[in-house]
Design a protein around this motif. Structure first.
Motif, PDB file in Angstrom:
ATOM      1  N   MET A 102      35.862  31.846   6.093  1.00 14.95           N
ATOM      2  CA  MET A 102      35.340  30.512   5.728  1.00 14.95           C
ATOM      3  C   MET A 102      35.979  29.403   6.834  1.00 14.95           C
ATOM      4  SD  MET A 102      35.802  27.671   2.771  1.00 14.95           S
ATOM      5  CE  MET A 102      34.462  28.860   1.808  1.00 14.95           C
ATOM      6  N   SER A 103      34.924  28.916   8.105  1.00 18.61           N
ATOM      7  CA  SER A 103      35.427  27.801   9.139  1.00 18.61           C
ATOM      8  C   SER A 103      36.106  26.906   8.189  1.00 18.61           C
ATOM      9  CB  SER A 103      34.657  27.779   9.870  1.00 18.61           C
ATOM     10  OG  SER A 103      33.501  26.568   9.002  1.00 18.61           O
ATOM     11  N   PRO A 104      37.837  26.702   9.258  1.00 16.09           N
ATOM     12  CA  PRO A 104      38.590  25.330   8.902  1.00 16.09           C
ATOM     13  C   PRO A 104      37.346  24.360   8.301  1.00 16.09           C
ATOM     14  CG  PRO A 104      39.249  26.054  11.132  1.00 16.09           C
ATOM     15  CD  PRO A 104      38.253  27.297  10.514  1.00 16.09           C
ATOM     16  N   ASN A 105      36.119  23.543   8.890  1.00 17.77           N
ATOM     17  CA  ASN A 105      35.609  22.880   8.731  1.00 17.77           C
ATOM     18  C   ASN A 105      34.435  22.645   7.521  1.00 17.77           C
ATOM     19  OD1 ASN A 105      36.175  20.697  11.548  1.00 17.77           O
ATOM     20  ND2 ASN A 105      33.954  21.381  12.248  1.00 17.77           N
ATOM     21  N   LEU A 106      34.292  23.219   7.379  1.00 23.63           N
ATOM     22  CA  LEU A 106      33.710  24.059   5.924  1.00 23.63           C
ATOM     23  C   LEU A 106      34.630  23.983   4.980  1.00 23.63           C
ATOM     24  CD1 LEU A 106      31.013  24.845   4.449  1.00 23.63           C
ATOM     25  CD2 LEU A 106      31.577  27.412   5.244  1.00 23.63           C
ATOM     26  N   ARG A 107      35.334  24.627   5.332  1.00 20.48           N
ATOM     27  CA  ARG A 107      36.601  24.536   4.046  1.00 20.48           C
ATOM     28  C   ARG A 107      37.193  23.226   3.722  1.00 20.48           C
ATOM     29  NH1 ARG A 107      39.743  27.779   6.234  1.00 20.48           N
ATOM     30  NH2 ARG A 107      41.675  26.019   7.150  1.00 20.48           N
ATOM     31  N   GLY A 108      37.686  22.454   4.673  1.00 21.64           N
ATOM     32  CA  GLY A 108      37.765  20.641   5.170  1.00 21.64           C
ATOM     33  C   GLY A 108      36.765  20.156   4.078  1.00 21.64           C
ATOM     34  N   ALA A 109      35.150  20.389   4.491  1.00 20.23           N
ATOM     35  CA  ALA A 109      34.307  19.552   4.135  1.00 20.23           C
ATOM     36  C   ALA A 109      34.205  19.677   2.020  1.00 20.23           C
ATOM     37  CB  ALA A 109      33.962  19.925   3.690  1.00 20.23           C
ATOM     38  N   LEU A 110      34.443  21.162   1.871  1.00 18.84           N
ATOM     39  CA  LEU A 110      34.714  21.669   0.557  1.00 18.84           C
ATOM     40  C   LEU A 110      35.923  20.679  -0.288  1.00 18.84           C
ATOM     41  CD1 LEU A 110      33.528  25.467   0.367  1.00 18.84           C
ATOM     42  CD2 LEU A 110      32.012  23.395  -0.645  1.00 18.84           C
ATOM     43  N   LEU A 111      36.756  20.739   0.293  1.00 16.94           N
ATOM     44  CA  LEU A 111      38.026  21.110  -0.048  1.00 16.94           C
ATOM     45  C   LEU A 111      37.621  18.736  -0.733  1.00 16.94           C
ATOM     46  CD1 LEU A 111      40.393  21.671   1.802  1.00 16.94           C
ATOM     47  CD2 LEU A 111      40.663  22.317  -0.442  1.00 16.94           C
ATOM     48  N   MET A 112      37.175  18.449   0.517  1.00 14.22           N
ATOM     49  CA  MET A 112      36.434  16.516   0.070  1.00 14.22           C
ATOM     50  C   MET A 112      36.410  16.211  -0.920  1.00 14.22           C
ATOM     51  SD  MET A 112      37.245  13.281   1.129  1.00 14.22           S
ATOM     52  CE  MET A 112      38.100  13.502   2.991  1.00 14.22           C
ATOM     53  N   CYS A 113      35.060  17.472  -0.941  1.00 16.45           N
ATOM     54  CA  CYS A 113      34.154  17.197  -2.385  1.00 16.45           C
ATOM     55  C   CYS A 113      34.158  17.508  -3.270  1.00 16.45           C
ATOM     56  CB  CYS A 113      32.971  18.525  -2.004  1.00 16.45           C
ATOM     57  SG  CYS A 113      31.974  17.912  -0.693  1.00 16.45           S
ATOM     58  N   GLY A 114      35.548  18.525  -3.148  1.00 16.65           N
ATOM     59  CA  GLY A 114      36.183  18.528  -4.746  1.00 16.65           C
ATOM     60  C   GLY A 114      37.255  17.473  -5.191  1.00 16.65           C
ATOM     61  N   SER A 115      37.697  16.945  -4.195  1.00 18.69           N
ATOM     62  CA  SER A 115      38.533  15.842  -4.091  1.00 18.69           C
ATOM     63  C   SER A 115      38.031  14.385  -4.769  1.00 18.69           C
ATOM     64  CB  SER A 115      39.232  14.761  -2.698  1.00 18.69           C
ATOM     65  OG  SER A 115      39.993  14.232  -2.942  1.00 18.69           O
ATOM     66  N   MET A 116      36.636  13.833  -3.973  1.00 17.94           N
ATOM     67  CA  MET A 116      35.733  13.204  -4.901  1.00 17.94           C
ATOM     68  C   MET A 116      35.320  13.608  -6.222  1.00 17.94           C
ATOM     69  SD  MET A 116      36.050  10.617  -2.487  1.00 17.94           S
ATOM     70  CE  MET A 116      37.491  11.300  -3.016  1.00 17.94           C
ATOM     71  N   ALA A 117      34.439  14.764  -6.809  1.00 24.67           N
ATOM     72  CA  ALA A 117      35.009  14.704  -7.688  1.00 24.67           C
ATOM     73  C   ALA A 117      36.001  14.885  -9.038  1.00 24.67           C
ATOM     74  CB  ALA A 117      33.667  16.897  -7.902  1.00 24.67           C
ATOM     75  N   GLY A 118      37.293  14.952  -8.163  1.00 23.52           N
ATOM     76  CA  GLY A 118      37.684  15.667  -9.260  1.00 23.52           C
ATOM     77  C   GLY A 118      38.080  13.841  -9.397  1.00 23.52           C
ATOM     78  N   PHE A 119      37.996  13.472  -8.998  1.00 23.35           N
ATOM     79  CA  PHE A 119      37.980  11.270  -9.056  1.00 23.35           C
ATOM     80  C   PHE A 119      37.242  11.062 -10.269  1.00 23.35           C
ATOM     81  CE2 PHE A 119      41.509  11.541  -5.292  1.00 23.35           C
ATOM     82  CZ  PHE A 119      42.247  11.595  -5.630  1.00 23.35           C
ATOM     83  N   THR A 120      35.986  11.316  -9.589  1.00 29.50           N
ATOM     84  CA  THR A 120      34.219  10.609 -10.073  1.00 29.50           C
ATOM     85  C   THR A 120      35.073  11.519 -11.638  1.00 29.50           C
ATOM     86  OG1 THR A 120      33.471  10.869  -7.924  1.00 29.50           O
ATOM     87  CG2 THR A 120      32.457  10.486 -10.267  1.00 29.50           C
ATOM     88  N   PHE A 121      35.168  12.623 -11.895  1.00 31.91           N
ATOM     89  CA  PHE A 121      35.255  13.858 -12.907  1.00 31.91           C
ATOM     90  C   PHE A 121      35.917  12.621 -14.267  1.00 31.91           C
ATOM     91  CE2 PHE A 121      31.968  16.539 -11.821  1.00 31.91           C
ATOM     92  CZ  PHE A 121      31.258  16.571 -13.385  1.00 31.91           C
ATOM     93  N   ASN A 122      36.751  12.198 -13.964  1.00 29.64           N
ATOM     94  CA  ASN A 122      38.511  11.465 -13.979  1.00 29.64           C
ATOM     95  C   ASN A 122      37.754  10.212 -14.908  1.00 29.64           C
ATOM     96  OD1 ASN A 122      40.956  11.035 -14.571  1.00 29.64           O
ATOM     97  ND2 ASN A 122      40.551   9.208 -13.256  1.00 29.64           N
ATOM     98  N   ASP A 123      37.770   9.463 -13.837  1.00 31.76           N
ATOM     99  CA  ASP A 123      36.933   8.473 -13.375  1.00 31.76           C
ATOM    100  C   ASP A 123      36.056   8.318 -15.467  1.00 31.76           C
ATOM    101  OD1 ASP A 123      38.694   7.487 -11.666  1.00 31.76           O
ATOM    102  OD2 ASP A 123      36.758   7.025 -10.481  1.00 31.76           O
TER     103      ASP A 123
END
Length: 291
Positions: free
Chosen positions: A1-22
């Motif tokens: 997995m390229s660094p950019n793809l890993r970073g994009a997935l991590l960003m999506c994971g971060s947003m999902a975590g915060f939004t599900f918490n909300d």
């Protein structure tokens, strides 16, 4: 997995975590007092963050005194953010509140230009103006649906902007997880004092499970937000923060039966589009040779 793809997935994971918490906190708000929710979630979150920070070797105070002052200001800002944001969240559709928060790249860019004299060209200033118009379409001052909680959503944006600008002034010696732990602990203590003004409600096993789940999601958001800064190109990864709005639309419809009206959707689209443009122009400006 390229660094950019890993970073994009991590960003999506971060947003999902915060939004599900909300979404969980919004649901719990119909069953439990607000400050009780924040205290119970905060105790669990602080415990998890402490374990994670120790595991990563980031639990220490070996950084300059000036940074400690900045950490304190950031913590106090987060207390205000928590109060304003959660009050707005409990009384407004999830997607509406999330859409207002998408203006943060615009407000942080404007704040950096005003207070830190960072160079912002006319194109980005125009994008900021259009983005603010989009935010006004979401909250619609003067409309029948505009309440004090709409003001709370806007105040949350202001306080998050202050928090993020303060964070940008911290030196690289400050561990990210230590800042996260200090912030979570301050919010929990403040909520603990505030909870003394309202009676606590017995917590059933299903509600306790939801509080534990919310703590897990917010920990996921914190962890991914730390890891994402160490992966890939920021200019490529940053736009994926807008995936939070997609999660908010889906959860708002499935859990609460809310779907934004066309005017709100238009406002959200304007905010996202101008935010993406601002990120693009910032990246472009960074690649230009200095004269």
């Amino acid at each position: 997995m390229s660094p950019n793809l890993r970073g994009a997935l991590l960003m999506c994971g971060s947003m999902a975590g915060f939004t599900f918490n909300d979404a969980i906190i919004k649901y719990l708000g119909t069953e439990l007092p607000l400050f009780q929710i924040v205290v119970l979630r905060g105790v669990l979150t602080c415990f998890f963050i402490y374990l994670l920070a120790r595991r990563l070797g980031m639990f220490h105070l070996r950084f300059p005194a000036q940074d400690r002052v900045l950490v304190l200001i950031r913590c106090l800002s987060e207390v205000a953010v928590t109060y304003f944001f959660l009050n707005a969240l409990l009384h407004m559709p999830l997607a509406n509140v999330t859409a207002v928060l998408q203006a943060l790249p615009l407000t942080v860019t404007l704040g950096a230009a005003l207070f830190f004299r960072e160079q912002v060209g006319w194109r980005r200033m125009l994008a900021i103006a259009v983005g603010f118009c989009g935010m006004l379409l979401i909250v619609r001052p003067g409309a029948e649906g505009f309440t004090q909680h709409s003001y709370f959503a806007l105040l949350a944006v202001v306080m998050i902007t202050i928090r993020d600008l303060v964070t940008r002034q911290m030196s690289a010696q400050v561990p990210s997880m230590m800042v996260t732990f200090a912030t979570a602990l301050t919010v929990t203590i403040a909520a603990g004092f505030a909870s003394l003004t309202e009676p606590w409600v017995p917590v059933t096993l299903p509600l306790a499970g939801l509080i534990l789940t919310a703590s897990g999601f917010i920990l996921l958001g914190y962890l991914c937000s730390v890891l994402v800064m160490r992966a890939g190109d920021v200019g490529f990864i940053a736009p994926f923060r807008y995936s939070g709005l997609i999660w908010a639309l889906a959860l708002g419809w499935m859990v609460f039966g809310d779907w934004p009206d066309p005017v709100t959707m238009l406002g959200g689209a304007l905010v996202v589009a101008t935010g993406l443009f601002t990120l693009f122009r910032e990246r472009f400006a960074q690649t230009q040779p200095k004269t």
